[in-house]
Design an enzyme around this catalytic site. Structure first.
Site, PDB file in Angstrom:
ATOM      1  N   CYS A  27       0.813  -1.219   0.000  1.00  0.00           N
ATOM      2  CA  CYS A  27       0.000   0.000   0.000  1.00  0.00           C
ATOM      3  C   CYS A  27       0.845   1.267   0.000  1.00  0.00           C
ATOM      4  O   CYS A  27       0.475   2.279  -0.602  1.00  0.00           O
ATOM      5  CB  CYS A  27      -0.965   0.004   1.185  1.00  0.00           C
ATOM      6  N   HIS A  49      -1.376   0.611   7.475  1.00  0.00           N
ATOM      7  CA  HIS A  49      -2.038   0.780   6.185  1.00  0.00           C
ATOM      8  C   HIS A  49      -1.737   2.192   5.707  1.00  0.00           C
ATOM      9  O   HIS A  49      -1.433   3.081   6.519  1.00  0.00           O
ATOM     10  CB  HIS A  49      -3.550   0.561   6.310  1.00  0.00           C
ATOM     11  N   ASP A 108      -8.225   4.866  -1.353  1.00  0.00           N
ATOM     12  CA  ASP A 108      -7.741   3.629  -0.746  1.00  0.00           C
ATOM     13  C   ASP A 108      -8.005   2.499  -1.738  1.00  0.00           C
ATOM     14  O   ASP A 108      -9.153   2.131  -1.984  1.00  0.00           O
ATOM     15  CB  ASP A 108      -8.464   3.371   0.584  1.00  0.00           C
TER      16      ASP A 108
END
Length: 202
Positions: free
Chosen positions: A27, A80, A96
């Site tokens: 990520c 994250h 996201d």
């Protein structure tokens, strides 16, 4: 506020979800690539864009509405990373690539659905967020992907096909971004409610 009307008047600053550079479990690089796209394509001012690292001291953070969620249960990540765009209209949007929520998603909606609240969580699960301006993230972030290798050198998850992201002075500083110690690294560290209050609708 009509959320659908707000979204319909908003101009996307990235490619569509399916056209974004995406590698599962990377990520931090996915968001770096989104920042790179904004810079290279000029879709908005880079000053309005931030990389947001979510973690805590124990590296145990629950996030709901993730692709890897099972039913209504949250995923517990060690960290994250999402992208935040503060638009000229005063709304903030979250990008996201791992959520089942819209892409992008209004911060207030994302907060309600994906973050929910620390109020009902045990303290070790409370979320903190390191907010790093996109221009600094593009210049300073580096990862040699070593955190994704096992002790015998095998990949935990297949890496991106493009070369590792390097900064001028280092090849690996991911831990500084994941750390929620505001004495190290770049950007500002917020508790969850302070983050939502600061970047949400006033």
């Amino acid at each position: 506020m009509n959320e659908n009307k707000t979204m319909s008047e908003y101009a996307l600053i990235s490619p569509s979800r399916n056209e974004c550079v995406y590698t599962s479990c990377y990520c931090e690089e996915n968001v770096w690539k989104l920042c790179e796209y904004v810079r290279d394509q000029g879709t908005c001012s880079l000053h309005d864009v931030y990389a947001v690292f979510i973690s805590n001291e124990r590296k145990m953070i629950p996030i709901w509405k993730q692709k890897s969620s099972r039913g209504d249960k949250p995923v517990i990540w060690d960290y994250h990373v999402i992208l935040l765009h503060k638009s000229k209209q005063g709304q903030s949007y979250i990008y996201d690539l791992d959520t089942i929520l819209p892409f992008p998603c209004l911060l207030d909606v994302y907060s309600r659905e994906a973050f929910q609240s620390d109020e009902h969580l045990r303290r070790e699960f409370w979320r903190k967020l390191r907010v790093v301006p996109a221009d600094i993230y593009l210049k300073k972030f580096a990862s040699d992907r070593s955190h994704m290798k096992t002790n015998d050198g095998n990949w935990r998850m297949p890496p991106p096909s493009y070369p590792c992201i390097e900064a001028s002075d280092t090849k690996m500083n991911l831990d500084d971004f994941i750390s929620m110690d505001d004495r190290v690294g770049y950007g500002e560290v917020y508790g969850l409610s302070d983050f939502v209050q600061h970047f949400g609708v006033k």
